[in-house]
Motif scaffolding. Sequence first.
Motif, PDB file in Angstrom:
ATOM      1  N   PRO A 253       0.823  -1.206   0.000  1.00 39.37           N
ATOM      2  CA  PRO A 253       0.000   0.000   0.000  1.00 39.37           C
ATOM      3  C   PRO A 253       0.857   1.256   0.000  1.00 39.37           C
ATOM      4  O   PRO A 253       1.879   1.300   0.696  1.00 39.37           O
ATOM      5  CB  PRO A 253      -0.805  -0.102   1.293  1.00 39.37           C
ATOM      6  CG  PRO A 253      -0.717  -1.525   1.709  1.00 39.37           C
ATOM      7  CD  PRO A 253       0.562  -2.040   1.165  1.00 39.37           C
TER       8      PRO A 253
ATOM      9  N   GLN B 125      -1.320  -2.858  -5.749  1.00 41.32           N
ATOM     10  CA  GLN B 125      -2.197  -2.435  -4.652  1.00 41.32           C
ATOM     11  C   GLN B 125      -3.200  -1.393  -5.130  1.00 41.32           C
ATOM     12  O   GLN B 125      -4.374  -1.444  -4.778  1.00 41.32           O
ATOM     13  CB  GLN B 125      -1.376  -1.884  -3.486  1.00 41.32           C
ATOM     14  CG  GLN B 125      -2.212  -1.352  -2.353  1.00 41.32           C
ATOM     15  CD  GLN B 125      -3.027  -2.428  -1.669  1.00 41.32           C
ATOM     16  OE1 GLN B 125      -2.546  -3.548  -1.495  1.00 41.32           O
ATOM     17  NE2 GLN B 125      -4.239  -2.113  -1.274  1.00 41.32           N
ATOM     18  N   LEU B 126      -2.748  -0.436  -5.938  1.00 37.81           N
ATOM     19  CA  LEU B 126      -3.663   0.566  -6.479  1.00 37.81           C
ATOM     20  C   LEU B 126      -4.727  -0.085  -7.357  1.00 37.81           C
ATOM     21  O   LEU B 126      -5.902   0.280  -7.307  1.00 37.81           O
ATOM     22  CB  LEU B 126      -2.896   1.626  -7.272  1.00 37.81           C
ATOM     23  CG  LEU B 126      -2.057   2.585  -6.443  1.00 37.81           C
ATOM     24  CD1 LEU B 126      -1.207   3.458  -7.353  1.00 37.81           C
ATOM     25  CD2 LEU B 126      -2.936   3.441  -5.550  1.00 37.81           C
TER      26      LEU B 126
ATOM     27  N   THR C  79      -7.219  -1.750  -5.155  1.00 40.38           N
ATOM     28  CA  THR C  79      -8.033  -0.789  -4.421  1.00 40.38           C
ATOM     29  C   THR C  79      -9.127  -0.202  -5.305  1.00 40.38           C
ATOM     30  O   THR C  79     -10.273  -0.075  -4.885  1.00 40.38           O
ATOM     31  CB  THR C  79      -7.146   0.351  -3.877  1.00 40.38           C
ATOM     32  OG1 THR C  79      -6.148  -0.227  -3.044  1.00 40.38           O
ATOM     33  CG2 THR C  79      -7.960   1.351  -3.090  1.00 40.38           C
ATOM     34  N   TYR C  80      -8.783   0.141  -6.533  1.00 42.27           N
ATOM     35  CA  TYR C  80      -9.733   0.827  -7.400  1.00 42.27           C
ATOM     36  C   TYR C  80     -10.563  -0.104  -8.271  1.00 42.27           C
ATOM     37  O   TYR C  80     -11.536   0.326  -8.872  1.00 42.27           O
ATOM     38  CB  TYR C  80      -9.004   1.851  -8.272  1.00 42.27           C
ATOM     39  CG  TYR C  80      -8.550   3.023  -7.468  1.00 42.27           C
ATOM     40  CD1 TYR C  80      -9.455   3.996  -7.060  1.00 42.27           C
ATOM     41  CD2 TYR C  80      -7.234   3.142  -7.061  1.00 42.27           C
ATOM     42  CE1 TYR C  80      -9.048   5.061  -6.294  1.00 42.27           C
ATOM     43  CE2 TYR C  80      -6.819   4.218  -6.293  1.00 42.27           C
ATOM     44  CZ  TYR C  80      -7.725   5.164  -5.915  1.00 42.27           C
ATOM     45  OH  TYR C  80      -7.329   6.217  -5.147  1.00 42.27           O
TER      46      TYR C  80
ATOM     47  N   PRO D 269     -11.708  -3.692  -7.191  1.00 45.14           N
ATOM     48  CA  PRO D 269     -11.634  -4.861  -6.324  1.00 45.14           C
ATOM     49  C   PRO D 269     -12.091  -6.178  -6.940  1.00 45.14           C
ATOM     50  O   PRO D 269     -11.509  -7.199  -6.638  1.00 45.14           O
ATOM     51  CB  PRO D 269     -12.517  -4.492  -5.127  1.00 45.14           C
ATOM     52  CG  PRO D 269     -12.843  -3.080  -5.265  1.00 45.14           C
ATOM     53  CD  PRO D 269     -12.519  -2.634  -6.648  1.00 45.14           C
TER      54      PRO D 269
END
Length: 123
Positions: A50, A77-78, A81-82, A84
């Motif tokens: 993250p 990770q990005l 996150t955006y 899922p």
Amino acid sequence: MKEETTFRAARRHLRNGWAILTTRGAVALFGAAMREAAKLIDSPVGVFLPPSRLYRDGPRFWRRHGARGTVGAVLRQLAATYDPPLGRRRNPVNDPLRAQAVSYCYSYELIGPDGVVPSRRLE
């Protein structure tokens, strides 16, 4: 097998991006773009880092995985996150945890066709 030209690859990526934008929205398109950037830099699968933990864990992570691995981990990770639904589900690193996790069915509709207000339900 015939190799794909640069023009055809760019056209395919634009077509896929348009499909993601029209079906799932701009946020999912950003997540897909981060996943593609991770593929170019490192690998589409692997560990995650993250951005909020970059200062704390970044130097140790950098020594262990190198520059490409660190940037790839942040981009993965990005992407997770955006976007899922595709982010962590396709990563084999998470297979043992995903096998034990409870799966939910999500709906973005306010009221279903039968007049019922949807909620999270076990699949």
